[in-house]
Design a protein around this motif. Structure first.
Motif, mmCIF file in Angstrom:
data_model
loop_
_atom_site.group_PDB
_atom_site.id
_atom_site.type_symbol
_atom_site.label_atom_id
_atom_site.label_comp_id
_atom_site.label_asym_id
_atom_site.label_seq_id
_atom_site.Cartn_x
_atom_site.Cartn_y
_atom_site.Cartn_z
ATOM 1 N N ILE A 1 17.419 7.690 -4.140
ATOM 2 C CA ILE A 1 17.026 7.243 -2.799
ATOM 3 C C ILE A 1 17.138 8.388 -1.796
ATOM 4 N N TYR A 2 18.225 9.109 -1.886
ATOM 5 C CA TYR A 2 18.410 10.222 -0.949
ATOM 6 C C TYR A 2 17.602 11.432 -1.384
ATOM 7 N N SER A 3 16.932 11.287 -2.503
ATOM 8 C CA SER A 3 16.135 12.341 -3.135
ATOM 9 C C SER A 3 16.845 13.696 -3.128
ATOM 10 N N VAL A 4 18.099 13.665 -3.583
ATOM 11 C CA VAL A 4 18.812 14.931 -3.689
ATOM 12 C C VAL A 4 18.458 15.640 -4.982
ATOM 13 N N GLY A 5 17.828 14.889 -5.898
ATOM 14 C CA GLY A 5 17.273 15.505 -7.085
ATOM 15 C C GLY A 5 18.249 16.232 -7.969
ATOM 16 N N SER A 6 19.452 15.771 -7.975
ATOM 17 C CA SER A 6 20.409 16.431 -8.858
ATOM 18 C C SER A 6 21.532 15.456 -9.099
ATOM 19 N N ASP A 7 22.053 15.482 -10.291
ATOM 20 C CA ASP A 7 23.156 14.583 -10.588
ATOM 21 C C ASP A 7 24.489 15.246 -10.285
ATOM 22 N N GLU A 8 24.438 16.453 -9.758
ATOM 23 C CA GLU A 8 25.666 17.143 -9.386
ATOM 24 C C GLU A 8 26.432 16.291 -8.397
ATOM 25 N N GLU A 9 27.632 15.959 -8.748
ATOM 26 C CA GLU A 9 28.395 15.043 -7.910
ATOM 27 C C GLU A 9 28.610 15.635 -6.518
ATOM 28 N N GLU A 10 28.838 16.942 -6.475
ATOM 29 C CA GLU A 10 29.120 17.608 -5.211
ATOM 30 C C GLU A 10 27.945 17.443 -4.239
ATOM 31 N N TYR B 1 10.383 7.848 -2.104
ATOM 32 C CA TYR B 1 9.504 7.000 -1.301
ATOM 33 C C TYR B 1 9.048 5.800 -2.113
ATOM 34 N N LYS B 2 8.718 6.082 -3.376
ATOM 35 C CA LYS B 2 8.264 5.002 -4.260
ATOM 36 C C LYS B 2 9.353 3.960 -4.452
ATOM 37 N N GLU C 1 0.837 -1.194 0.000
ATOM 38 C CA GLU C 1 0.000 0.000 0.000
ATOM 39 C C GLU C 1 0.876 1.248 0.000
ATOM 40 N N ASP C 2 2.005 1.143 0.694
ATOM 41 C CA ASP C 2 2.913 2.275 0.743
ATOM 42 C C ASP C 2 3.266 2.738 -0.654
ATOM 43 N N PHE C 3 3.495 1.781 -1.530
ATOM 44 C CA PHE C 3 3.863 2.142 -2.895
ATOM 45 C C PHE C 3 2.675 2.749 -3.625
ATOM 46 N N GLN C 4 1.539 2.050 -3.528
ATOM 47 C CA GLN C 4 0.358 2.518 -4.249
ATOM 48 C C GLN C 4 -0.025 3.939 -3.826
ATOM 49 N N ASP C 5 0.094 4.202 -2.529
ATOM 50 C CA ASP C 5 -0.371 5.482 -2.002
ATOM 51 C C ASP C 5 0.759 6.474 -1.782
ATOM 52 N N ALA C 6 1.865 6.241 -2.440
ATOM 53 C CA ALA C 6 3.053 7.061 -2.193
ATOM 54 C C ALA C 6 2.743 8.549 -2.294
ATOM 55 N N ASP C 7 1.991 8.937 -3.345
ATOM 56 C CA ASP C 7 1.703 10.354 -3.558
ATOM 57 C C ASP C 7 1.032 10.964 -2.318
#
Lengths: 80, 738
Positions: B653-662, B605-606, B535-541
């Motif tokens: 996973i860490y949801s840093v939302g950027s591919d910036e290596e730094e 989360y998903k 359910e966690d996945f289904q209701d992630a939003d």
């Protein structure tokens, strides 16, 4: 008995008649037949393999194989 | 009536057979494998005069019909099997004018099979320079054939080949050597026992170790009234056959072929002196390697980035244009990403094969084999494994494709199996980020610890490849008869056409061959990563949105927004924007960033609750002893698709939302373990690096190994052994260092 492995830089030899059939046929096909000439062109930096001109075929073979080909050295060159 | 004529191109290696093939067929060629084995099959179509079409088959190069390798057996099998759909109506033997005598040995054997045979004397443009003169007419008569003098370089004589092929019915198929001359007694007995069979073909069936359809080898062995000779006796007769053939050839050539040796001697000797020199030889080879490395590692980066961007844009476009749904996601995240994952390798493959084909065409490759042979011997390899092994340091895929030049199957298999240990470029991003995290800055003898660590990792990879080659050489019980004998061809300027064709053909074979498997696995991984049963996945939003409403964004998302706003402010302040406009634009940016942060937190989360996420958690007890938590576990797991996704997965996973290596690096550095200490410490970092050094985490490599070994057995062994080994080493490292 001298073999191809005994040749020095630039030295030539004539392959002797061989009765033992230990040589791979492949070598015969490339010209390793009694009466044909072999000339040593290069020796690899670690002394093995060697690079020969076998009656027109330019080949690199390992010393272990060269030792099986008996020959008569015909040309003394100035050793370098 | 237009019937397709079946033509087989046969010839010694280094006679320019492939050039002739390319000239005859142009790009109308097809390269595949013979069914069940990994010998390359090249076919093409050629238009002949008077509207006739020829189906041209380029058979593997062979010195004679005495077989020592799979390639050669294949030639003999085809030529003895009249029922094969490729059985030639006419054989075209390609010879090199400088090595005519040796090339004619094969010609006489083919002719004795009673196939109409045309002789092509190639490289005719070199005759003048080498002081060679030929009496073509007399030769045609003596050898009972038709001859075409050809120069693929000058593009002459190709029309003559076509005419001869079109007119193949008028070409003689009379044999040239009477086999009974080899041993009258033996062949007389043979004739009495098998009155129906052709003696020379029978002789080949007896002496060659190949599978035959038309005449069963077993029948010969079972014939009670016929005692076969011992292996040694047969070998003696084979020697005799070779001598007889050479006598016949010499007698004819004595009258028709003249070489003025004074004109001979040339480029070869002087170039060999430098290129195989004790010091310069290695230096030059090293310089060429550096160049190849530079190309695969660095130059191919530009087209690769471009491809990456294009596919990312395509995926984005699909998501924005098509109505949202499973199908759109599958297309954008599964299929497009999967195809992108295949296409991205094309620059590296093309570059490596550009260089390899230049080196081979020019004749230099044989010199490399000559130089390196002794060094490779202790590991059960020969000089021929050098180029694949070293190319593996850039990418294992083209490297494994390059092992085709190794004729000895055992040696080739070993090279294929150990190449993935070498440090390919996909490991680099993983190494770089981990080194930056866990290896202290500072220097020893002017060298930084970090650089030394990286170098050590390369050495470990290469050393492991050599070590396992040594072990495999002992373990693998594969009979390999072939001996080390390398022809040193004359130096030639590479023909552009041949180089281009090789590059195209190798690229095509990767995309079509391994591509299917890569695409399939990508889609499976996508499915597992974007679906979940809980359910966690289904209701992630809903769950994440509620949490954010109650607790606000996570600290990392806040930092992410703050950092971005700060850098934006700095950049526009420098431009001198008015304060109110600045305030407004920051407002807009912040909203935008928050939306993105929410999306990232949902994605994170998903992923945590997807099948892969669940697997990662189930996986945790297994990776715990190595010093990893379940998040790293997921990253390691997804890395089995390709190592470079390690960083990207952690970012999600860490949801840093950027591919910036730094950004990712800072986020990783902030990650704590249960006891509140940094999760990425020296012990876990080194354990991870060692795991990546040894584990077989690249489905593209597995796919190409499957293709090159023609079975799932070897890639599965690779996957199993390398991964278990990596686990053990990482375990030991962590337990010692912690």
């Amino acid at each position: 008995m001298a073999t191809v492995a005994d040749l020095r830089y630039g030295q030539k030899g004539i392959i002797k008649d061989f009765t033992e059939h230990i040589l791979p046929i492949k070598l015969l096909e490339l010209g390793c037949l009694p009466g044909n000439s072999v000339e040593l062109l290069q020796i690899a930096p670690l002394n093995d393999p060697i690079y020969i001109n076998l009656s027109g075929s330019h080949l690199a073979i390992r010393r272990s194989l060269a030792e099986l080909i008996e020959l008569e050295i015909i040309e003394e060159t100035q050793a370098k | 009536m237009s019937k397709n004529i079946n033509v087989a191109l046969i010839g010694n290696p280094n006679t320019g057979k492939t050039s002739v093939f390319n000239q005859l067929t142009g790009l109308k060629q097809k390269v595949g494998n013979y069914p069940g084995i990994t010998v390359e099959k090249k076919e093409g179509v050629c238009k002949l005069p008077r509207g006739v079409k020829a189906h041209i088959l380029d058979l593997p190069g062979t010195y004679s019909l005495n077989t020592t390798s799979l390639d050669e057996s294949l030639v003999v099998e085809l030529l003895l099997n009249k029922n094969d759909k490729d059985y030639p109506d006419v054989a075209v033997v390609i010879s090199d004018v400088e090595n005519l005598k040796r090339n004619l040995l094969l010609f006489t054997q083919i002719k004795d099979l009673k196939i109409p045979t045309i002789l092509v004397v190639n490289m005719a443009d070199r005759m003048d320079r080498k002081g060679i003169s030929l009496d073509v007419e007399a030769m045609e008569k003596k050898f009972d054939t038709k001859i075409a003098l050809v120069s693929t370089r000058k593009n002459t004589g190709i029309e003559r080949i076509k005419e001869l092929i079109a007119d193949y019915k008028s070409i003689s198929s009379r044999p040239i050597l009477d086999p009974t001359r080899i041993s009258p007694e033996y062949f007389d007995r043979l004739k009495k026992t098998f009155p129906q069979e052709d003696l020379y073909k029978l002789w080949l069936v007896i002496t060659q170790d190949v599978n035959f359809m038309p005449i069963e080898k077993k029948r010969i062995q079972d014939a009670t009234d016929f005692s076969t000779k011992s292996k040694d006796d047969l070998k003696k007769l084979q020697h005799k056959e070779t001598v007889l053939r050479y006598q016949l050839i010499n007698n004819i050539l004595k009258e028709t072929y003249k070489v003025d040796f004074m004109a001979a001697k040339g480029l070869r000797a002087s170039l060999d002196k430098i290129l195989t020199h004790k010091i310069f030889g290695y230096l030059i080879f090293f310089a060429i390697l550096l160049l190849i490395f530079q190309a695969i590692f660095d130059w191919s980066g530009y087209p690769m980035d471009f491809i990456d961007e294009q596919f990312a844009m395509a995926a984005e476009w699909i998501k924005n244009t098509l109505p949202p749904g499973v199908f759109t996601d599958l297309l954008a995240e599964g299929i497009i990403a999967g195809i992108g994952g295949i296409v991205i390798f094309i620059p590296q493959i093309a570059f490596l094969f550009l260089f390899i084909s230049l080196l081979e065409e020019s004749g230099y490759m044989s010199r490399v084999v000559f130089l390196m042979d002794r060094l490779m011997r202790p590991f059960g390899l020969s000089g021929k494994s050098v180029v694949p092994l070293i190319s593996g340091n850039a990418c294992a895929i083209p490297a494994i494709m390059a092992t085709r030049t190794i004729e000895n199957w055992k040696e080739r298999l070993i090279t294929i199996l150990v190449t993935p240990f070498t440090t390919c470029s996909a490991r680099l991003p993983v190494y770089l980020i981990l080194i930056a995290l866990v290896i202290p800055e500072g220097t020893v003898l002017g060298l930084s610890y970090q650089a030394l660590t990286l170098m050590l990792l390369y050495l470990i990879g290469f050393g492991m490849a050599l070590l396992s080659a040594m072990v495999l050489n002992k373990i693998l019980k594969i009979k390999s008869r072939s001996i080390f004998m390398v022809e040193m061809p004359t130096y030639r300027l590479p023909l552009l056409k041949n180089v281009v064709y090789t590059v195209i053909e190798k690229t095509k074979s990767f995309v079509l061959g391994a591509g299917k498997i890569i695409l399939a696995i990508s889609i499976v991984l996508w499915f597992l990563g974007s679906n979940g049963y809980s359910e966690d996945f289904q209701d992630a939003d809903r769950i994440v949105t509620e949490r954010i409403e109650n607790e606000g964004l996570s600290i990392y998302s806040k930092n992410y927004i703050q950092n971005n706003v700060a850098s934006y402010r700095e950049s526009v302040e420098a431009e001198g924007m008015s304060p109110s406009a600045l305030q407004d634009s920051i407002q807009v940016l912040t909203t935008e960033l928050s939306e993105r942060a929410v999306a990232q937190e949902i994605a994170s989360y998903k992923l945590k609750h997807s099948y892969i996420g669940q697997a990662g958690k189930a996986f945790e007890p297994i990776v715990k002893p190595l010093g990893y938590d379940w998040k790293i576990g997921i990253a390691v797991l997804t890395s089995f698709a390709a190592r470079e996704v390690f960083v990207g997965t952690l970012a999600t996973i860490y949801s840093v939302g950027s591919d910036e290596e730094e950004t990712i690096k800072n986020r990783m550095a902030a990650e704590l373990d249960d006891s509140g200490k940094p999760l990425f410490n020296l012990a876990s970092g080194i354990s991870l690096m060692l795991f990546y050094a040894f584990a077989m985490q690249c489905m593209s490599t597995l796919a190409i190994v499957k293709r090159e070994t023609n079975s799932w057995k070897w890639p599965m062994i690779q996957l199993g052994f390398m991964s278990v080994f990596a686990y053990i080493i990482a375990l030991i490292a962590y337990q010692i260092l912690i």
